[in-house]
Motif scaffolding. Structure first.
Motif, PDB file in Angstrom:
ATOM      1  N   PRO A 231       0.834  -1.209   0.000  1.00  0.00           N
ATOM      2  CA  PRO A 231       0.000   0.000   0.000  1.00  0.00           C
ATOM      3  C   PRO A 231       0.864   1.252   0.000  1.00  0.00           C
ATOM      4  O   PRO A 231       1.967   1.257   0.565  1.00  0.00           O
ATOM      5  CB  PRO A 231      -0.799  -0.122   1.302  1.00  0.00           C
ATOM      6  N   THR A 233       1.280   3.835   1.667  1.00  0.00           N
ATOM      7  CA  THR A 233       1.155   4.504   2.960  1.00  0.00           C
ATOM      8  C   THR A 233       2.523   4.564   3.607  1.00  0.00           C
ATOM      9  O   THR A 233       3.459   3.891   3.172  1.00  0.00           O
ATOM     10  CB  THR A 233       0.194   3.737   3.881  1.00  0.00           C
ATOM     11  N   GLY A 236       3.289   1.088   4.950  1.00  0.00           N
ATOM     12  CA  GLY A 236       3.512   0.189   3.820  1.00  0.00           C
ATOM     13  C   GLY A 236       4.869   0.424   3.181  1.00  0.00           C
ATOM     14  O   GLY A 236       5.601  -0.529   2.866  1.00  0.00           O
ATOM     15  N   ASP A 278      -4.875   0.439   7.754  1.00  0.00           N
ATOM     16  CA  ASP A 278      -3.484   0.750   7.379  1.00  0.00           C
ATOM     17  C   ASP A 278      -2.538  -0.334   7.883  1.00  0.00           C
ATOM     18  O   ASP A 278      -1.659  -0.806   7.152  1.00  0.00           O
ATOM     19  CB  ASP A 278      -3.055   2.103   7.958  1.00  0.00           C
ATOM     20  N   ASP A 281      -3.238  -3.791   5.955  1.00  0.00           N
ATOM     21  CA  ASP A 281      -2.782  -3.803   4.561  1.00  0.00           C
ATOM     22  C   ASP A 281      -1.265  -3.889   4.488  1.00  0.00           C
ATOM     23  O   ASP A 281      -0.704  -4.671   3.700  1.00  0.00           O
ATOM     24  CB  ASP A 281      -3.259  -2.540   3.835  1.00  0.00           C
TER      25      ASP A 281
END
Length: 388
Positions: A231, A233, A236, A278, A281
């Motif tokens: 992801p 983020t 991530g 969050d 993932d």
């Protein structure tokens, strides 16, 4: 200026460029520093994650009585097991547990808990008693004893600020904001020169250590790729970097990163759902990446927060509490739920009573994953049984 204060000022990348300094030679030439290729990755959830709405006692009527505004319904929770279940945003966690790769440790805390974010984080990061103050972190003390020479990448912190847990007397860890911006020098200045000023010599040595650390990081990155989609983020991205460093055989013993935003006094249902998504993932991508690379058995991932939340909701969210679950992924953990379900009828001033001291978990990690005698860094608690 003493060595410890200097490291506090210089241990971090700022704006993508490292402001540390010059020495630590033997790391690159050493073979694997980790016994059995093992390493531990810590993911700290800053702000006090609500454990009761993360791993949920859905079968206990008191959960719904005490949390009329924020309780998750029995129909929505997932991965039901022994009266407990995951938040619906944690589909990856439920899958990892179903695969036997995720353990949950219930009711983790410590005696005389402190509800201040700063102080409780400090207690977790130093493994101190609640009334004791220690200058070095528990992992920093471990690295001081484990590393025979200064080894700048024995610990890697993916963050924009240093982490007290990795702070030792010697600089055996580096804080990295973005490994791509970790630039190396073409030539080392003043190499081998000594002055009559020991403080200046120390500065030069530390500068050289970072040059060598950056060289090792670039070598590891050059030998690895990101083979799955992470992801986009912060967490991530950090875990994708850590995966590449592990796959590139950097041979660091410890990796650390944080995700903040779990202080859910208000609007908890929406905020907590988004934060847990969050986490889920990013960690499920990391898990999948390591599993595909046949490295999951060598990497133990630990997820924790400085405290949980109060059992009774405040109408819109939850206030600072005490005990909460810890999660352990990979590293050949036994994939069990360790400990009893939260006892919601026997509270301490409205908070859960802890059943497992977090230092017992640390002791188990040091003993079972890093082949290290945890008592030598001042941990007196017995290692938690049944985790590995």
């Amino acid at each position: 200026m003493n060595r410890r204060n200097f490291l506090t000022l210089t241990g971090t990348f700022t704006g993508g460029a490292l402001i540390l300094p010059d020495f630590l030679h033997a790391f690159g030439s050493q073979k694997n520093l980790i016994v059995g290729d093992q390493c531990v990755v810590f993911v700290q959830l800053g702000g006090g994650n609500d454990g009761l709405n993360t791993f949920i006692p859905f079968d206990n009527p008191l959960y719904y009585d005490l949390r009329p505004k924020i309780a998750l319904s029995k129909e929505d929770v997932i991965g039901k097991n022994q009266g407990m279940a995951f938040h619906p945003a944690l589909k990856g966690f439920a899958k990892m547990q179903q695969n036997g790769d995720l353990s949950v440790i219930q009711n983790v805390g410590y005696p005389e808990p402190n509800r201040s974010h700063f102080r409780s984080q400090e207690i977790w990061q130093t493994a101190s008693d609640s009334n004791t103050y220690i200058n070095e972190g528990w992992l920093g003390r471990y690295l001081d004893l484990q590393c025979k020479d200064h080894q700048p990448t024995a610990g890697i912190n993916l963050d924009h600020v240093d982490n007290l847990a990795l702070k030792g007397v010697e600089p055996n860890s580096i804080t990295v904001k973005n490994p791509n911006f970790f630039k190396t020098k073409s030539q080392k200045e003043d190499q081998g020169l000594l002055s009559t000023n020991p403080q200046l010599d120390f500065v030069r040595k530390i500068a050289n250590s970072v040059t060598e650390g950056s060289d090792e990081i670039q070598k590891a990155l050059s030998k690895s790729t990101t083979e799955i989609s992470y992801p986009k983020t912060g967490l991530g991205t950090n875990l994708a970097w850590i995966a590449r460093l592990i796959k590139g055989n950097l041979n660091s013993k410890v990796y650390y990163t944080c995700l903040n935003g779990f202080d859910t006094h208000d609007n908890q249902l929406t905020i907590h759902k988004n934060k847990l998504a969050d986490v889920d993932d990013a960690l499920f991508s990391f898990y999948t990446d390591l599993k595909k690379a046949a490295l999951l058995q060598n990497v133990t991932i630990v997820i924790f927060s400085e405290f949980g939340r109060r059992v009774k909701d405040n109408g819109k969210g939850t206030d600072h509490g005490t005990a909460a679950p810890m999660f352990v992924i990979g590293g050949n953990n036994k994939g069990k739920i360790i400990g009893n379900n939260p006892n919601l009828s026997d509270l301490d001033q409205g908070d859960l009573k802890y059943a497992t001291d977090f230092r017992s978990v640390y002791a188990s990690l040091l003993q079972n994953k890093l082949d290290f005698d945890y008592t030598t860094i001042g941990i007196k608690n017995k290692a938690l049984q049944g985790l590995f």
